[in-house]
Write an enzyme that holds these catalytic residues in place. Sequence first.
Site, PDB file in Angstrom:
ATOM      1  N   SER A 190      51.507  88.420  24.764  1.00  0.00           N
ATOM      2  CA  SER A 190      52.656  88.713  23.904  1.00  0.00           C
ATOM      3  C   SER A 190      52.193  89.292  22.575  1.00  0.00           C
ATOM      4  O   SER A 190      51.008  89.267  22.256  1.00  0.00           O
ATOM      5  CB  SER A 190      53.442  87.425  23.650  1.00  0.00           C
ATOM      6  OG  SER A 190      52.701  86.603  22.763  1.00  0.00           O
ATOM      7  N   LYS A 191      53.160  89.775  21.826  1.00  0.00           N
ATOM      8  CA  LYS A 191      52.864  90.314  20.508  1.00  0.00           C
ATOM      9  C   LYS A 191      52.193  89.260  19.641  1.00  0.00           C
ATOM     10  O   LYS A 191      51.285  89.538  18.885  1.00  0.00           O
ATOM     11  CB  LYS A 191      54.168  90.790  19.863  1.00  0.00           C
ATOM     12  CG  LYS A 191      54.012  91.173  18.424  1.00  0.00           C
ATOM     13  CD  LYS A 191      55.250  91.806  17.860  1.00  0.00           C
ATOM     14  CE  LYS A 191      55.429  91.534  16.383  1.00  0.00           C
ATOM     15  NZ  LYS A 191      54.238  91.573  15.567  1.00  0.00           N
ATOM     16  N   ARG A 192      52.650  88.016  19.796  1.00  0.00           N
ATOM     17  CA  ARG A 192      52.067  86.938  18.989  1.00  0.00           C
ATOM     18  C   ARG A 192      50.573  86.767  19.262  1.00  0.00           C
ATOM     19  O   ARG A 192      49.804  86.482  18.349  1.00  0.00           O
ATOM     20  CB  ARG A 192      52.812  85.627  19.235  1.00  0.00           C
ATOM     21  CG  ARG A 192      53.722  85.284  18.059  1.00  0.00           C
ATOM     22  CD  ARG A 192      54.591  84.091  18.366  1.00  0.00           C
ATOM     23  NE  ARG A 192      55.452  84.398  19.501  1.00  0.00           N
ATOM     24  CZ  ARG A 192      55.654  83.597  20.536  1.00  0.00           C
ATOM     25  NH1 ARG A 192      55.042  82.438  20.611  1.00  0.00           N
ATOM     26  NH2 ARG A 192      56.477  83.934  21.511  1.00  0.00           N
TER      27      ARG A 192
END
Length: 512
Positions: free
Chosen positions: A263-265
């Site tokens: 994910s972006k995180r």
Amino acid sequence: MSSNVRVRFAPSPTGPLHIGGVRTALYNYLFAKKNKGTFILRIEDTDQTRYVEKAEEYIAQSLKWCGIEADESPEKGGEFNPYRQSERKDQYRQYAEQLLESGHAYYAFDTAEELEEMRERMRKQNVPSPQYNAVSRQYMKNSLALSADEVKKRLDNGEPYVIRAKLPRNEELRFEDEIRGWVVFNTGQLDDKVLFKSDGMPTYHLANVVDDHLMKITHVIRGEEWLPSAPLHVLLYRFFGWEQPIFAHLPLILKPDGHGKLSKRDGDRLGFPVFPLNWKDPETGEQSNGFKERGFFPDAFNNMLAFLGWNPGTNQEVFSKEELIETFSLERVGKSGAKFDFEKGKWFNQQYLKMQKPETLVELASPVLEKNGVKKDDAFLRQFVMQMVERVVFINDFWSEGKFYFQAPDAYEEKMIRKKFKPGKKEKFPELIKALKETDPFNAESIEQTVKTFMHDNELGFGDVLPIIRIAVSGIMQGPPIFEMAALIGKEETVNRLEKGLEAFEGIAGKD
Ligand code: GLU
């Protein structure tokens, strides 16, 4: 010669395109080109609530940067115009009606509150995941449960409704996936999905299947997250009496530790991009980094993506786009998730960088160097890039890792100095400086000769001398071949740096 293979990449413009999306596009593209088929870009923007401004433009720019060019697209047009679902809006209703007529779909008038009440009721009866399905629909406000008169009245009154698919209660459904083999579902696990919404728009499921049929798509190659939707799609093809395309669900791209979807995180946490280009969220203003701006070559990026889920079955890792087209096949796409490895991505970029001609590297590095005040002629820069090429991953590194070619170091790796700059040895270095001043011509061979003579005369080894020269000239221990570097920066600069270095080393070594 073209074949009838037609594949599509069908993103929804709900935000920036994640690298998983780019990989889906790439695999579709490679598959189309390999099979002399057609690659289509279709924008699936029927869900107005999730629409994000500029996302479509971002998708188009990302694909352009990667060199993944569609044969038919909103921009380019094609035989099956238009390629944006919002512009195809009027076409879908008739298909929903066709299903109503054949008894494979029904009207449902339930309000959001009524749906919530149903779920609540079922939860109380210990139903783990309450669904609108063959059982619960009997108790709801739909055209299967209500009388024909009541339904007509509601429709005539213009009451809001949705059209739902009528799924069989308990039927085994199977289809063969190119990557996963036989996939088996029971319709009892599925719910009566909404096909057509009260706002007059189709849902993803209806629009996607209708368009794949109308656009004569032969292979649906998409991410694993769409596997749960596939049984409904299979049923819709059956309800319509249409030939079903071949399905291929690609494995997920996983976090570096393999636990869950990337994910972006994860990118933010671990310091790498997960999007192809920089993106600024139009609502929150939040910035996300892209591979392009990080310094990746598009071909290196594609090469890295190609290997996230596919392998050629040989040891070859570096593939040009043409080679990927030549070699790619769905048979060699794996079932299990592919762990994302940014270090491997950097390795790919480095391989591409090393393949460039020196003049190309000069051209690419020049803007970065100029920005930092470097003014050197092409002959110098050519030597510079050739000496540095093994040590850089990105074009920007030519400056960050090689600035000592243009300016004297302002700090020295102290540990090594303390170890090497010892009484009994350190006093000898002025003699080396003197010898270097007399070295003519000042090229790598003659410098090496001078240094060797100095070592011999003073009974010193490489380990006594080279670290001192190296650190005085560049500040660091790890770097390009020292004699070549000294020759390139020239006699005067080398001698100056050595003089300055020896002085500084006295202080550093004296700190103990
Ligand atoms: N619109 C879907 C998406 O956003 C397409 C899924 C598919 O390829 O069927 O990914």
